[in-house]
Design an enzyme around this catalytic site. Structure first.
Site, PDB file in Angstrom:
ATOM      1  N   ASP A 205       0.138   5.068   1.004  1.00  0.00           N
ATOM      2  CA  ASP A 205      -0.012   5.970   2.163  1.00  0.00           C
ATOM      3  C   ASP A 205      -0.111   5.185   3.464  1.00  0.00           C
ATOM      4  O   ASP A 205      -0.983   4.342   3.620  1.00  0.00           O
ATOM      5  CB  ASP A 205      -1.247   6.861   1.970  1.00  0.00           C
ATOM      6  CG  ASP A 205      -1.138   7.705   0.719  1.00  0.00           C
ATOM      7  OD1 ASP A 205      -0.198   8.508   0.621  1.00  0.00           O
ATOM      8  OD2 ASP A 205      -1.981   7.534  -0.188  1.00  0.00           O
TER       9      ASP A 205
ATOM     10  N   ASP B 152       0.882  -1.157   0.000  1.00  0.00           N
ATOM     11  CA  ASP B 152       0.000   0.000   0.000  1.00  0.00           C
ATOM     12  C   ASP B 152       0.931   1.222   0.000  1.00  0.00           C
ATOM     13  O   ASP B 152       2.098   1.100   0.387  1.00  0.00           O
ATOM     14  CB  ASP B 152      -0.865  -0.051   1.266  1.00  0.00           C
ATOM     15  CG  ASP B 152      -1.672   1.204   1.464  1.00  0.00           C
ATOM     16  OD1 ASP B 152      -2.169   1.759   0.471  1.00  0.00           O
ATOM     17  OD2 ASP B 152      -1.789   1.647   2.640  1.00  0.00           O
TER      18      ASP B 152
END
Ligand SMILES: [Mg+2]
Ligand SMILES: [Zn+2]
Length: 170
Positions: A10, A8
């Site tokens: 952020d 992922d």
């Protein structure tokens, strides 16, 4: 077939800040380069899968996002890490309707698998939200890590909840 380390963005690659799109606001999370180096050495390819509803919300444009991605990939390169591709979902269900790419849906992982012939079962995902973990599970991954720096998440479908990225490989 190749194994992948899915990340992922952020909250895993960079410190989470709401609707981040400026290079000057982008701060790499401690341990991200070591983590990538470790799995790269083992032959994994590295792929970023990120929900970017800020695009649907018009907080920033796809061009802003791409500009930041190009910079980020160059920073990885300086650390001898190759990011194979950055997949992103620019949608938001309330604005652009349902899509198959927004995590927890597995669309981005499945697209990556088709493009790079990835062995999903033996691949890994690291996320900071349960929906990242669910996207991994929905794509058939067996190994999922939920990164929670603050140690506040008590339960998850993840293989393991970690508070430091190096807990995955050390
Ligand atoms: Mg995140
Ligand atoms: Zn989408």
């Amino acid at each position: 077939m190749v194994k992948a380390l899915f990340l992922d963005r952020d909250g895993v690659v960079n410190i989470e800040k709401d609707y981040l799109y400026e290079i000057e606001d982008f701060e790499f999370i401690e341990g991200i380069f070591s983590l990538c180096n470790y799995y790269q050495e083992l032959g994994y390819i590295i792929i970023i899968v990120t929900n970017q509803s800020g695009i649907a919300r018009k907080y920033y444009s796809e061009e802003d996002f791409n500009k930041l991605s190009t910079w980020m990939v160059t920073e990885f390169k300086k650390n001898n890490i190759e990011i194979k591709k950055v997949y992103f979902c620019p949608h938001h269900p309330d604005i652009s309707g349902e899509c198959f790419c927004r995590k927890p849906n597995p669309g981005m992982l499945l697209d990556a698998s088709a493009e790079f012939d990835i062995d999903l079962k033996n691949s890994i995902i690291v996320g900071d939200k349960e929906r990242d973990i669910e996207a991994g599970i929905n794509a058939g991954l067996n190994e999922t890590y939920l990164y929670d720096e603050t140690n506040s998440i008590k339960s998850s479908k993840a293989t393991k909840i970690i508070s430091k990225l190096d807990e995955i490989w050390k």
